[in-house]
Design a protein around this motif. Sequence first.
Motif, PDB file in Angstrom:
ATOM      1  N   LEU A 122       0.831  -1.197   0.000  1.00 46.58           N
ATOM      2  CA  LEU A 122       0.000   0.000   0.000  1.00 46.58           C
ATOM      3  C   LEU A 122       0.866   1.248   0.000  1.00 46.58           C
ATOM      4  N   ASP A 125      -1.040   7.060  -0.313  1.00 45.90           N
ATOM      5  CA  ASP A 125      -2.355   7.543  -0.728  1.00 45.90           C
ATOM      6  C   ASP A 125      -3.352   6.416  -0.928  1.00 45.90           C
ATOM      7  N   GLY A 126      -2.997   5.184  -0.537  1.00 41.78           N
ATOM      8  CA  GLY A 126      -3.963   4.102  -0.517  1.00 41.78           C
ATOM      9  C   GLY A 126      -4.002   3.202  -1.731  1.00 41.78           C
ATOM     10  N   TYR A 128      -3.173   0.100  -3.891  1.00 37.55           N
ATOM     11  CA  TYR A 128      -2.729  -1.261  -3.586  1.00 37.55           C
ATOM     12  C   TYR A 128      -2.032  -1.834  -4.812  1.00 37.55           C
ATOM     13  N   ARG A 174      -4.192   4.317   6.482  1.00 38.28           N
ATOM     14  CA  ARG A 174      -3.814   3.790   5.175  1.00 38.28           C
ATOM     15  C   ARG A 174      -4.866   2.806   4.666  1.00 38.28           C
ATOM     16  N   ARG A 177      -7.799   4.831   3.503  1.00 37.67           N
ATOM     17  CA  ARG A 177      -7.531   5.457   2.191  1.00 37.67           C
ATOM     18  C   ARG A 177      -7.607   4.424   1.072  1.00 37.67           C
ATOM     19  N   ALA A 178      -7.178   3.198   1.343  1.00 40.32           N
ATOM     20  CA  ALA A 178      -7.264   2.150   0.317  1.00 40.32           C
ATOM     21  C   ALA A 178      -8.721   1.849  -0.021  1.00 40.32           C
ATOM     22  N   SER A 179      -9.593   1.885   0.987  1.00 44.41           N
ATOM     23  CA  SER A 179     -11.021   1.673   0.738  1.00 44.41           C
ATOM     24  C   SER A 179     -11.576   2.804  -0.117  1.00 44.41           C
ATOM     25  N   ARG A 180     -11.109   4.019   0.126  1.00 47.20           N
ATOM     26  CA  ARG A 180     -11.532   5.162  -0.685  1.00 47.20           C
ATOM     27  C   ARG A 180     -10.983   5.037  -2.110  1.00 47.20           C
ATOM     28  N   TRP A 181      -9.750   4.547  -2.234  1.00 48.73           N
ATOM     29  CA  TRP A 181      -9.154   4.356  -3.562  1.00 48.73           C
ATOM     30  C   TRP A 181      -9.983   3.396  -4.392  1.00 48.73           C
TER      31      TRP A 181
END
Length: 225
Positions: A122, A125-126, A128, A174, A177-181
């Motif tokens: 990750l 900014d998220g 993956y 983090r 943010r990955a969920s938002r990405w």
Amino acid sequence: GGWDRDITTSEEIIMWSSAYDTLVGGGYELGDQDEVIRQNLIALTSALYENYRDPATANGFPLLHQNNHRSKVGCAFITAAIVLAEHEPDPGDPRAVEYEDPVKWAVYGFELLERILEYSHLTEDGVYSEGPFYFRYTSQNLVPTARAWDTWVAGEPWPVAESVQRASPWRDPRIVRASRWMLDVMLPDGSLAPHDDGNVGRRHYYGLSPLGDQDPSEMYWAWGL
């Protein structure tokens, strides 16, 4: 110990532990089967834990699994540690002391989870690195584990060492943010952008994902597509 078996076992541990915990939490009387179920969960989790702590017991495959294998397995160890937290291994059994301790499962589970989601896969900014599909695949284990852990510790950080705090994964910036990405790269039909190692037409668990302060309404909308 076969190739990819750890993935399947991690999902089995989470599903069976969740089912058992739901029944017990709902007041269902398991009677004599309660101990049988617990021992089965302990045996399965300890076997996978032994495979990862001593890869030779799994033909060395855990040494090669450096991606979602580790994050999904880490989540399984954490989930089992929550459900079986009061289990105390037999002090007269060296293998039980080494491999059947829920505290060790939790500590090592977080190490595996952090290795993938904090240090290797990750970005800040998220994003993956394995692509949206494999963050979805990781989230299949991560979402229920993060939610269960956060409920268990009431959102508090976990002091893992002197002056070292481990954030609840449900609140880890983090991971949020990955969920938002995942939402940001969603296609108009609600499916995942099939880049990197991905499959076409799959969707994420948007409405179930950890959320930032500004995300809920958008996440719920996406979940309903």
